[in-house]
Design an enzyme around this catalytic site. Sequence first.
Site, PDB file in Angstrom:
ATOM      1  N   CYS A 108     -41.324  27.723  35.150  1.00 21.69           N
ATOM      2  CA  CYS A 108     -40.080  28.338  34.671  1.00 21.69           C
ATOM      3  C   CYS A 108     -39.290  28.823  35.877  1.00 21.69           C
ATOM      4  O   CYS A 108     -39.867  29.331  36.829  1.00 21.69           O
ATOM      5  CB  CYS A 108     -40.414  29.517  33.756  1.00 21.69           C
ATOM      6  SG  CYS A 108     -38.954  30.333  33.050  1.00 21.69           S
ATOM      7  N   CYS A 112     -38.488  36.087  35.980  1.00 21.57           N
ATOM      8  CA  CYS A 112     -38.720  37.461  35.514  1.00 21.57           C
ATOM      9  C   CYS A 112     -39.921  38.028  36.272  1.00 21.57           C
ATOM     10  O   CYS A 112     -40.971  37.384  36.355  1.00 21.57           O
ATOM     11  CB  CYS A 112     -38.983  37.493  34.007  1.00 21.57           C
ATOM     12  SG  CYS A 112     -37.606  36.850  33.041  1.00 21.57           S
ATOM     13  N   CYS A 115     -43.513  38.436  34.666  1.00 21.58           N
ATOM     14  CA  CYS A 115     -44.023  37.321  33.861  1.00 21.58           C
ATOM     15  C   CYS A 115     -44.869  36.375  34.695  1.00 21.58           C
ATOM     16  O   CYS A 115     -44.452  35.917  35.759  1.00 21.58           O
ATOM     17  CB  CYS A 115     -42.859  36.561  33.233  1.00 21.58           C
ATOM     18  SG  CYS A 115     -43.389  35.143  32.266  1.00 21.58           S
ATOM     19  N   CYS A 329     -48.332  35.297  28.762  1.00 26.46           N
ATOM     20  CA  CYS A 329     -47.713  34.006  29.001  1.00 26.46           C
ATOM     21  C   CYS A 329     -48.126  33.460  30.358  1.00 26.46           C
ATOM     22  O   CYS A 329     -47.932  34.110  31.372  1.00 26.46           O
ATOM     23  CB  CYS A 329     -46.203  34.143  28.996  1.00 26.46           C
ATOM     24  SG  CYS A 329     -45.636  35.175  27.671  1.00 26.46           S
TER      25      CYS A 329
HETATM   26  N1  SAH Z   1     -38.102  32.258  28.417  1.00 29.81           N
HETATM   27  C1  SAH Z   1     -38.098  32.769  27.082  1.00 29.81           C
HETATM   28  C2  SAH Z   1     -39.377  32.499  26.305  1.00 29.81           C
HETATM   29  C3  SAH Z   1     -40.688  32.617  26.996  1.00 29.81           C
HETATM   30  S1  SAH Z   1     -41.269  34.242  27.432  1.00 29.81           S
HETATM   31  C4  SAH Z   1     -37.761  34.231  27.083  1.00 29.81           C
HETATM   32  O1  SAH Z   1     -37.580  34.795  28.152  1.00 29.81           O
HETATM   33  O2  SAH Z   1     -37.614  34.811  26.009  1.00 29.81           O
HETATM   34  C5  SAH Z   1     -41.655  34.996  25.893  1.00 29.81           C
HETATM   35  C6  SAH Z   1     -41.575  36.508  25.897  1.00 29.81           C
HETATM   36  O3  SAH Z   1     -42.737  37.098  26.527  1.00 29.81           O
HETATM   37  C7  SAH Z   1     -40.378  37.042  26.661  1.00 29.81           C
HETATM   38  O4  SAH Z   1     -39.827  38.111  25.938  1.00 29.81           O
HETATM   39  C8  SAH Z   1     -41.027  37.517  27.943  1.00 29.81           C
HETATM   40  O5  SAH Z   1     -40.210  38.427  28.598  1.00 29.81           O
HETATM   41  C9  SAH Z   1     -42.325  38.096  27.440  1.00 29.81           C
HETATM   42  N2  SAH Z   1     -43.371  38.283  28.430  1.00 29.81           N
HETATM   43  C10 SAH Z   1     -43.588  37.617  29.572  1.00 29.81           C
HETATM   44  N3  SAH Z   1     -44.681  38.079  30.209  1.00 29.81           N
HETATM   45  C11 SAH Z   1     -45.185  39.046  29.428  1.00 29.81           C
HETATM   46  C12 SAH Z   1     -46.328  39.904  29.527  1.00 29.81           C
HETATM   47  N4  SAH Z   1     -47.161  39.819  30.561  1.00 29.81           N
HETATM   48  N5  SAH Z   1     -46.539  40.785  28.538  1.00 29.81           N
HETATM   49  C13 SAH Z   1     -45.711  40.843  27.469  1.00 29.81           C
HETATM   50  N6  SAH Z   1     -44.635  40.076  27.314  1.00 29.81           N
HETATM   51  C14 SAH Z   1     -44.367  39.187  28.287  1.00 29.81           C
END
Ligand code: SAH
Length: 338
Positions: A108, A112, A115, A329
């Site tokens: 990706c 973020c 993430c 994720c």
């Molecule tokens: N790119 C898209 C979908 C994939 S991420 C998006 O950003 O919405 C899916 C969700 O999981 C997003 O809200 C992301 O911010 C969140 N996320 C990522 N890592 C995480 C973690 N370690 N704990 C909880 N939520 C997380």
Amino acid sequence: MHILDNTKEKLEEYFESIGEKKFKATQVFEWLYEKKVYDVNDFSNLKKEVRDKLLQDFSWDKISIVKKEEDDLTKKYLFKLVDDNHVEAVVMYHDYGISICVSSQVGCNMGCKFCESGRLKKVRNLETYEMVMQILLIEEDIKERISSVVIMGIGEPLDNYDNVINFIKIVNDPKGLAIGARHITLSTCGIVPKIYELAKLPLQVNLALSLHAPSDEIRNEIMPVNKAYNISQVLTAINDYISETNRRVTIEYVMLKEVNDSESCAVMLSNLLKGMNVYVNLIPYNETNNISFKKSKKDTILAFYNVLKKNGINVTIRKEFGSKISAACGQLRSKEVK
Ligand code: SAH
């Protein structure tokens, strides 16, 4: 092109283009998605000549499950793609049915900070068939029907717009996976032009926005996408989506200790969202070894929740799934694939 890349309409066009009746597309869909038969030679209502043509004109490759982790209510799958890339999907058992969280890209580019998925930069988009097959293979493995789909795995679905929309059409088609639009959720970090585009499609899917911060100052720190599309721009697009579709939008807010979880953040968030047809999903952060963010304390989450409630914002706290397995994720992929 892969056979599972086809929406029913595309397959109808194909059959017409080779001088066959277009209802053959429905027959193929019935084999693939209703009877779950994948070997074209078993499609007994098609003559050999047509079966051979299908074999010749489409790829029939399969992705494969290479690893599975499970606890009571969650199963996580690691898939190997034909080119040796890997993605994940997660199945969750709810009282209302079984949901699956599918990936839309290998890696990706959204970056973020909290993430795990984004630690691997985007290698490529997933093809439609690679998303469809995550569902087919998991249904085969669990021997049960999946009743809802969230596009929240690895990747940014609106950065792979066309393939994701085709995927949604196949999932939603009564002759396809037959999952109602209201049981399909697309989650985005906020690619503004694509939100406007999505609003114009006649698809009644749920949209979730990963907002995760109540101010540009904080959002810029944790979500680089905010520098391209800031909070005001993304919420304007969300308002457009709501008025075009009449659908309530979910605002996702991952609770990060001492980053975005103070009561003053809750007040700012309430002010941002006041009057919008949205509901907020507070997500307990899934900690991961590779990243230093910590999850907020239970009390902090509750206090945050109460401020939103008091301000008349619809809000829920997401039930935690799979924290014992690598459910964050991208975690399973990171662990297994170096
Ligand atoms: N790119 C898209 C979908 C994939 S991420 C998006 O950003 O919405 C899916 C969700 O999981 C997003 O809200 C992301 O911010 C969140 N996320 C990522 N890592 C995480 C973690 N370690 N704990 C909880 N939520 C997380």
